[in-house]
Design an enzyme around this catalytic site. Structure first.
Site, PDB file in Angstrom:
ATOM      1  N   ASP A  75      24.062  28.747   6.654  1.00  0.00           N
ATOM      2  CA  ASP A  75      22.862  28.078   7.176  1.00  0.00           C
ATOM      3  C   ASP A  75      21.595  28.725   6.613  1.00  0.00           C
ATOM      4  O   ASP A  75      20.484  28.278   6.890  1.00  0.00           O
ATOM      5  CB  ASP A  75      22.867  28.029   8.709  1.00  0.00           C
ATOM      6  N   SER A  76      21.771  29.766   5.789  1.00  0.00           N
ATOM      7  CA  SER A  76      20.635  30.323   5.034  1.00  0.00           C
ATOM      8  C   SER A  76      20.083  29.258   4.072  1.00  0.00           C
ATOM      9  O   SER A  76      18.993  29.430   3.524  1.00  0.00           O
ATOM     10  CB  SER A  76      21.054  31.571   4.254  1.00  0.00           C
ATOM     11  N   ASP A 108      29.105  27.154   7.572  1.00  0.00           N
ATOM     12  CA  ASP A 108      28.457  27.577   8.819  1.00  0.00           C
ATOM     13  C   ASP A 108      28.330  26.422   9.795  1.00  0.00           C
ATOM     14  O   ASP A 108      27.915  25.315   9.410  1.00  0.00           O
ATOM     15  CB  ASP A 108      27.040  28.088   8.522  1.00  0.00           C
ATOM     16  N   LYS A 132      32.256  29.006  10.233  1.00  0.00           N
ATOM     17  CA  LYS A 132      31.761  30.317  10.706  1.00  0.00           C
ATOM     18  C   LYS A 132      30.839  30.081  11.887  1.00  0.00           C
ATOM     19  O   LYS A 132      30.061  29.125  11.895  1.00  0.00           O
ATOM     20  CB  LYS A 132      31.033  31.066   9.590  1.00  0.00           C
ATOM     21  N   GLU A 148      28.344  32.246  14.955  1.00  0.00           N
ATOM     22  CA  GLU A 148      27.691  33.502  15.342  1.00  0.00           C
ATOM     23  C   GLU A 148      27.957  33.796  16.819  1.00  0.00           C
ATOM     24  O   GLU A 148      27.734  32.929  17.662  1.00  0.00           O
ATOM     25  CB  GLU A 148      26.181  33.412  15.091  1.00  0.00           C
ATOM     26  N   GLU A 162      26.608  41.823   9.987  1.00  0.00           N
ATOM     27  CA  GLU A 162      25.300  41.780   9.321  1.00  0.00           C
ATOM     28  C   GLU A 162      24.371  42.853   9.858  1.00  0.00           C
ATOM     29  O   GLU A 162      24.151  42.979  11.075  1.00  0.00           O
ATOM     30  CB  GLU A 162      24.667  40.384   9.498  1.00  0.00           C
TER      31      GLU A 162
HETATM   32  O1  KIV Z   1      23.930  31.865   6.267  1.00  0.00           O
HETATM   33  C1  KIV Z   1      24.230  32.867   5.595  1.00  0.00           C
HETATM   34  O2  KIV Z   1      23.886  32.993   4.416  1.00  0.00           O
HETATM   35  C2  KIV Z   1      24.989  33.920   6.242  1.00  0.00           C
HETATM   36  C3  KIV Z   1      25.235  35.167   5.461  1.00  0.00           C
HETATM   37  C4  KIV Z   1      24.021  35.996   5.452  1.00  0.00           C
HETATM   38  C5  KIV Z   1      26.401  35.920   5.946  1.00  0.00           C
HETATM   39  O3  KIV Z   1      25.389  33.797   7.365  1.00  0.00           O
END
Ligand code: KIV
Length: 271
Positions: A51-52, A90, A120, A122, A189
């Site tokens: 989600d980055s 994500d 993934k 959180e 992280e």
């Molecule tokens: O969204 C992302 O890029 C991440 C990484 C920093 C692990 O969750």
């Protein structure tokens, strides 16, 4: 006679065996077909459609605005490119925190519409029910502990997490919980090296670190950061493997000059 070279795909079992054999796991983010194709061909083990993308692709300040539809769009391009790597997608903020039914629905959409291999999420104990439900549908889940950017407004800063004993203990128990529930791996992280090493030794699933030191089973970086596309982001944990900002700027400047001067296109570049 044709030579058939089969590419062996990375699976959750491969990642587990890497941990058992002490083989480090290489991971990067990717958000589109072209980049994913280069990264996969280079031999990366795991690609995260993170989600980055909200930050580096869309220019948002946080990861919160990206939607499920948008992450699905990014993941579709990545999956089309990838022949070997394990692709994790994500679950965006707001697509799984409500309840476990919503979480499962979001995870199923990702698996059905992208062809990705895992999701993934959180958090730890607070999302246990959702993790169990997604896992019971046969969808591999990767956890994410420490600095969890979807909770940035709870933390208030992007500084190192779990430096104090209480938060470190909570992180350790959440890591054990994720492993016991059946997650195939966990991102750690921005936590102290020592804590990440302790967690890594205490669970039998791979830990993937970002700003968590060398004791993790693998490492991940955001692709735009490690390529030096964004000049202004330089946390201590980031190693830049290229200065693409300069390379691209020079290419664009030269192109503009060539167009303006009439040097491009030449006779040879015309029909
Ligand atoms: O969204 C992302 O890029 C991440 C990484 C920093 C692990 O969750």
């Amino acid at each position: 006679m044709s030579v058939h070279t089969e590419i062996k795909r990375i699976t959750t079992s491969t990642l587990k065996s890497f941990k058992e054999k002490g083989i480090k796991i290489s991971c990067l983010t990717a958000y589109d077909y072209s980049m994913a194709s280069i990264v996969d061909t280079a031999g990366i083990d795991l690609i995260l459609v993170g989600d980055s993308a909200s930050n580096v692709m869309a220019g948002h300040e946080t990861t919160l605005p990206i939607t499920l539809d948008q992450i699905i769009y990014h993941a579709q391009g990545v999956v089309r490119a990838v022949k070997r790597a394990f692709v994790v997608v994500d679950l965006p903020f707001g697509s799984y925190q409500g309840n476990s039914e919503e979480a499962l629905r979001s995870a199923i959409r990702i698996m059905k519409e992208t062809g990705g291999h895992a999701v993934k999420m959180e958090g730890g104990k607070e999302i246990e029910e959702s993790i169990v439900r997604i896992l019971s549908a046969g969808i591999p889940v990767m956890g994410h502990l420490g600095l969890t950017p979807q909770s940035i407004y709870k933390f208030g800063t992007y500084t190192v997490r779990a430096k104090e004993e209480e938060e470190a203990d909570l992180l350790k128990s959440n890591a054990r919980l994720l492993a016991d529930l059946g997650c195939f791996g966990v991102v750690l992280e921005k936590i102290p090296n020592k804590l990440a090493s302790e967690v890594t030794a205490s669970i039998d699933i791979p830990t993937i670190g970002i700003g968590a030191g060398a004791g993790c089973d693998g490492q991940i970086l955001v692709i735009h950061d490690m390529l030096g596309i964004n000049k202004d982001f330089s946390p201590r944990f980031l190693r830049r493997y290229a200065d693409l900002h300069s390379v691209m700027s020079e290419a664009f400047t030269n192109y503009i000059a060539d167009v303006k001067s009439g040097d491009f296109p030449s006779e040879k570049e015309s029909y």
